[in-house]
Design a protein around this motif. Structure first.
Motif, PDB file in Angstrom:
ATOM      1  N   ALA A  95      28.460   0.523 -17.329  1.00  0.00           N
ATOM      2  CA  ALA A  95      27.173   1.225 -17.264  1.00  0.00           C
ATOM      3  C   ALA A  95      25.983   0.289 -17.386  1.00  0.00           C
ATOM      4  CB  ALA A  95      27.111   2.275 -18.358  1.00  0.00           C
ATOM      5  N   THR A  96      26.186  -0.951 -17.773  1.00  0.00           N
ATOM      6  CA  THR A  96      25.034  -1.822 -18.003  1.00  0.00           C
ATOM      7  C   THR A  96      24.854  -2.868 -16.906  1.00  0.00           C
ATOM      8  OG1 THR A  96      26.329  -3.400 -19.275  1.00  0.00           O
ATOM      9  CG2 THR A  96      25.333  -1.582 -20.486  1.00  0.00           C
ATOM     10  N   THR A  97      25.439  -2.647 -15.748  1.00  0.00           N
ATOM     11  CA  THR A  97      25.356  -3.665 -14.698  1.00  0.00           C
ATOM     12  C   THR A  97      24.270  -3.390 -13.663  1.00  0.00           C
ATOM     13  OG1 THR A  97      27.079  -2.514 -13.505  1.00  0.00           O
ATOM     14  CG2 THR A  97      27.765  -4.394 -14.843  1.00  0.00           C
ATOM     15  N   GLY A  98      23.476  -2.316 -13.832  1.00  0.00           N
ATOM     16  CA  GLY A  98      22.395  -2.039 -12.881  1.00  0.00           C
ATOM     17  C   GLY A  98      21.363  -3.156 -12.927  1.00  0.00           C
ATOM     18  N   SER A  99      20.394  -3.112 -11.968  1.00  0.00           N
ATOM     19  CA  SER A  99      19.417  -4.204 -11.956  1.00  0.00           C
ATOM     20  C   SER A  99      18.481  -4.074 -13.164  1.00  0.00           C
ATOM     21  CB  SER A  99      18.643  -4.198 -10.645  1.00  0.00           C
ATOM     22  OG  SER A  99      17.884  -3.027 -10.586  1.00  0.00           O
ATOM     23  N   THR A 100      17.973  -5.210 -13.602  1.00  0.00           N
ATOM     24  CA  THR A 100      17.213  -5.263 -14.854  1.00  0.00           C
ATOM     25  C   THR A 100      15.753  -4.871 -14.627  1.00  0.00           C
ATOM     26  OG1 THR A 100      18.681  -6.970 -15.689  1.00  0.00           O
ATOM     27  CG2 THR A 100      16.525  -6.814 -16.730  1.00  0.00           C
ATOM     28  N   THR A 101      15.233  -4.016 -15.494  1.00  0.00           N
ATOM     29  CA  THR A 101      13.835  -3.585 -15.426  1.00  0.00           C
ATOM     30  C   THR A 101      13.028  -4.344 -16.471  1.00  0.00           C
ATOM     31  OG1 THR A 101      14.547  -1.368 -14.788  1.00  0.00           O
ATOM     32  CG2 THR A 101      12.288  -1.583 -15.619  1.00  0.00           C
ATOM     33  N   THR A 102      11.910  -4.904 -16.044  1.00  0.00           N
ATOM     34  CA  THR A 102      11.033  -5.590 -17.002  1.00  0.00           C
ATOM     35  C   THR A 102      10.040  -4.590 -17.592  1.00  0.00           C
ATOM     36  OG1 THR A 102      11.238  -7.695 -15.841  1.00  0.00           O
ATOM     37  CG2 THR A 102       9.312  -7.432 -17.261  1.00  0.00           C
ATOM     38  N   SER A 143       7.733  -3.590 -14.411  1.00  0.00           N
ATOM     39  CA  SER A 143       7.790  -2.279 -13.746  1.00  0.00           C
ATOM     40  C   SER A 143       7.270  -1.174 -14.654  1.00  0.00           C
ATOM     41  CB  SER A 143       9.226  -1.953 -13.343  1.00  0.00           C
ATOM     42  OG  SER A 143       9.609  -2.776 -12.272  1.00  0.00           O
ATOM     43  N   ILE A 144       7.342  -1.399 -15.955  1.00  0.00           N
ATOM     44  CA  ILE A 144       6.782  -0.458 -16.929  1.00  0.00           C
ATOM     45  C   ILE A 144       5.897  -1.269 -17.873  1.00  0.00           C
ATOM     46  CG2 ILE A 144       7.257   1.200 -18.788  1.00  0.00           C
ATOM     47  CD1 ILE A 144       8.557   2.194 -16.296  1.00  0.00           C
ATOM     48  N   ALA A 145       4.652  -0.819 -18.046  1.00  0.00           N
ATOM     49  CA  ALA A 145       3.744  -1.491 -18.981  1.00  0.00           C
ATOM     50  C   ALA A 145       3.240  -0.460 -19.977  1.00  0.00           C
ATOM     51  CB  ALA A 145       2.584  -2.126 -18.223  1.00  0.00           C
ATOM     52  N   VAL A 183       0.003  -9.633 -11.186  1.00  0.00           N
ATOM     53  CA  VAL A 183       1.379 -10.137 -11.326  1.00  0.00           C
ATOM     54  C   VAL A 183       2.452  -9.074 -11.571  1.00  0.00           C
ATOM     55  CG1 VAL A 183       0.576 -12.390 -12.176  1.00  0.00           C
ATOM     56  CG2 VAL A 183       1.119 -10.589 -13.831  1.00  0.00           C
ATOM     57  N   ALA A 184       2.063  -7.811 -11.764  1.00  0.00           N
ATOM     58  CA  ALA A 184       3.096  -6.796 -12.063  1.00  0.00           C
ATOM     59  C   ALA A 184       3.927  -6.501 -10.816  1.00  0.00           C
ATOM     60  CB  ALA A 184       2.434  -5.509 -12.562  1.00  0.00           C
ATOM     61  N   ALA A 185       5.074  -5.865 -11.023  1.00  0.00           N
ATOM     62  CA  ALA A 185       5.922  -5.462  -9.898  1.00  0.00           C
ATOM     63  C   ALA A 185       5.197  -4.412  -9.051  1.00  0.00           C
ATOM     64  CB  ALA A 185       7.240  -4.897 -10.427  1.00  0.00           C
ATOM     65  N   ASP A 186       5.603  -4.302  -7.788  1.00  0.00           N
ATOM     66  CA  ASP A 186       4.948  -3.353  -6.869  1.00  0.00           C
ATOM     67  C   ASP A 186       5.053  -1.913  -7.351  1.00  0.00           C
ATOM     68  OD1 ASP A 186       4.228  -5.368  -5.242  1.00  0.00           O
ATOM     69  OD2 ASP A 186       5.868  -5.084  -3.799  1.00  0.00           O
ATOM     70  N   ASP A 187       6.108  -1.620  -8.115  1.00  0.00           N
ATOM     71  CA  ASP A 187       6.327  -0.236  -8.552  1.00  0.00           C
ATOM     72  C   ASP A 187       5.822   0.025  -9.963  1.00  0.00           C
ATOM     73  OD1 ASP A 187       8.108  -1.723 -10.025  1.00  0.00           O
ATOM     74  OD2 ASP A 187       9.854  -0.442  -9.623  1.00  0.00           O
ATOM     75  N   VAL A 188       4.950  -0.854 -10.487  1.00  0.00           N
ATOM     76  CA  VAL A 188       4.595  -0.740 -11.919  1.00  0.00           C
ATOM     77  C   VAL A 188       4.000   0.625 -12.266  1.00  0.00           C
ATOM     78  CG1 VAL A 188       2.250  -1.728 -11.648  1.00  0.00           C
ATOM     79  CG2 VAL A 188       3.441  -1.921 -13.847  1.00  0.00           C
ATOM     80  N   GLN A 189       4.419   1.133 -13.405  1.00  0.00           N
ATOM     81  CA  GLN A 189       3.815   2.337 -13.986  1.00  0.00           C
ATOM     82  C   GLN A 189       3.251   1.943 -15.343  1.00  0.00           C
ATOM     83  OE1 GLN A 189       5.741   6.148 -13.687  1.00  0.00           O
ATOM     84  NE2 GLN A 189       7.370   5.290 -12.421  1.00  0.00           N
ATOM     85  N   VAL A 190       2.028   2.412 -15.623  1.00  0.00           N
ATOM     86  CA  VAL A 190       1.311   1.966 -16.817  1.00  0.00           C
ATOM     87  C   VAL A 190       1.005   3.162 -17.702  1.00  0.00           C
ATOM     88  CG1 VAL A 190      -0.731   0.725 -17.636  1.00  0.00           C
ATOM     89  CG2 VAL A 190       0.202   0.195 -15.361  1.00  0.00           C
ATOM     90  N   PRO A 247      -7.411  -2.730  -8.675  1.00  0.00           N
ATOM     91  CA  PRO A 247      -7.665  -1.975  -7.441  1.00  0.00           C
ATOM     92  C   PRO A 247      -6.466  -1.878  -6.497  1.00  0.00           C
ATOM     93  CG  PRO A 247      -8.777  -4.122  -7.408  1.00  0.00           C
ATOM     94  CD  PRO A 247      -8.264  -3.931  -8.798  1.00  0.00           C
ATOM     95  N   ASP A 248      -5.495  -2.797  -6.638  1.00  0.00           N
ATOM     96  CA  ASP A 248      -4.348  -2.763  -5.716  1.00  0.00           C
ATOM     97  C   ASP A 248      -3.211  -1.880  -6.224  1.00  0.00           C
ATOM     98  OD1 ASP A 248      -5.747  -4.579  -4.168  1.00  0.00           O
ATOM     99  OD2 ASP A 248      -4.910  -6.289  -5.278  1.00  0.00           O
ATOM    100  N   ILE A 249      -3.325  -1.398  -7.454  1.00  0.00           N
ATOM    101  CA  ILE A 249      -2.279  -0.506  -7.984  1.00  0.00           C
ATOM    102  C   ILE A 249      -2.775   0.926  -7.826  1.00  0.00           C
ATOM    103  CG2 ILE A 249      -0.928   0.136 -10.030  1.00  0.00           C
ATOM    104  CD1 ILE A 249      -1.374  -2.697 -11.119  1.00  0.00           C
TER     105      ILE A 249
END
Ligand code: NAD
Ligand code: LMR
Length: 337
Positions: free
Chosen positions: A3-10, A86-88, A123-130, A149-151
């Motif tokens: 269960a822990t092999t999915g891609s890593t989220t920062t 991806s999450i801030a 510098v955040a990932a394209d999918d960042v949620q804040v 402005p780009d998010i």
């Protein structure tokens, strides 16, 4: 499959050396926020005075031997902290201290959330949620969003889930019902004493909450008086009550609400509350970060539209929105947005 092999989220947490950070980070590492199949890398941002505390927390995170935790970095540089995030979770903020006026507080926090928004933008990932937790949360979120402005603005929120959960808990006691039976509560407006906790559309075990309250309290007038004189002020001033009783502001409950907010944004939920950038819903001026009734299909929150607000509800929402407008105008006057 492991269960822990999915891609890593920062996941980046600011103010990580503070009390909410301490209540938050171990639960993120355990998978409570993103789920048991999402490995996480934690980036902890602090100011220089807070670095030692964050570094101590990082050592304890290591000692937790969390299977999902793929690393912890501690830094006082926002660009390093937000790189690939991806999450801030923006928790760190300048607290109000003796002699500080509201304008001083907004100016001090503009100096934090402006540069953090710009760093996220760079510098955040394209999918960042804040998610902004640090107070004044709504206006800090507005500043961060304006500085990025780009998010897409939809990716920024301020935390009113704690207020929502406080409202559920107070109703559960008053109705002698499980929290899980209560649905359709809304926190409108600012995360402040002007907020409007609204039960007009709420149900308990499928029955309208106003009717259930009237039955328990001896009529519709008594229910209305309880809502106006007890429930709304209790929820709206709960933060101050916690500070009075505990000697410092809510921490574990705030961390829990932040976890719930993100979990539900990424996994989906029925009706809850979150402060989002207004597109003019419910005549809230565009661009303000205002708490609304929201739902999520697992791809971030959307405002639930089309609800009726009666005249009293409208007045309460307008009062809270007026406070948000005043905060925005004060920040504009500083030239921050
Ligand atoms: P705390 O003082 O224990 O911790 C805050 C941490 O932020 C400190 O370690 C400080 O060094 C750090 N910090 C300050 N400026 C920073 C910056 N520019 N970058 C990175 N870190 C920075 O406070 P806490 O109890 O953890 O609360 C944090 C914030 O959350 C406060 O503003 C509080 O009012 C707010 N809060 C909001 C809610 C909500 O529901 N929205 C609920 C509770 C608390
Ligand atoms: C809370 O709601 O507990 C926090 O925002 C702290 C406060 O000042 O109310």
């Amino acid at each position: 499959m492991d269960a822990t092999t999915g891609s890593t989220t920062t996941v980046t947490v600011t103010g990580a050396g503070g009390q909410i950070g301490y209540a938050l980070l171990f639960r993120i590492a355990s998978g409570a926020m993103l789920g048991p199949d999402r490995p996480v890398r934690l980036r902890l941002l602090e100011i220089p005075q807070g670095l030692a505390s964050a570094e101590g927390t990082a050592l304890e995170l290591q000692d937790g031997a969390f299977p999902l935790l793929r690393g912890v970095d501690v830094t006082d540089d926002p660009r390093t902290a937000f790189e690939g995030a991806s999450i801030a979770l923006l928790v760190g903020a300048r607290p109000r201290t003796a002699g500080m006026e509201r304008g001083d507080l907004l100016a001090a926090n503009a100096g934090i959330f402006g540069p953090q928004g710009a760093a996220l933008n760079a510098v955040a990932a394209d999918d960042v949620q804040v998610l902004v937790v640090g107070n004044p949360a709504n206006t800090n979120a507005l500043i961060a969003a304006a500085s990025a402005p780009d998010i897409p603005a939809e990716r920024f929120a301020a935390l009113t889930r704690l207020d929502h959960d406080r409202a559920l808990a107070q109703l559960a006691v008053a109705l002698d019902a499980p929290v899980a039976d209560i649905h359709g509560v809304t926190i409108w407006g600012n995360h402040s004493a002007t907020q409007f906790p609204d039960v007009a559309h709420a149900t308990v075990a499928g029955r309208p909450v106003p009717d259930a309250l009237a039955e328990r309290l001896g009529g519709a007038d008594a229910a209305r008086a309880w809502l106006d004189d007890v429930f709304i002020p209790r929820v709206a001033q709960r933060g101050a009550e916690i500070i009075r009783v505990r000697g410092s502001s809510s921490a574990a409950s705030a961390a829990n609400a932040a976890i719930s907010h993100v979990r539900d944004a990424v996994h989906g939920t029925e009706w809850t509350s979150a402060a989002l950038v207004s597109h003019g819903e419910y005549d809230v001026p565009e661009g303000l970060v205002c708490s609304f009734p929201v739902t999520s299909d697992g791809d971030g929150y959307r405002v639930i539209e089309g609800l009726e607000l009666d005249e009293r509800g409208r007045r309460r929402l307008d009062a809270s929105v007026a406070e948000l407008v005043a905060e925005r105008d004060a920040v504009r006057a500083l030239g921050v947005i």
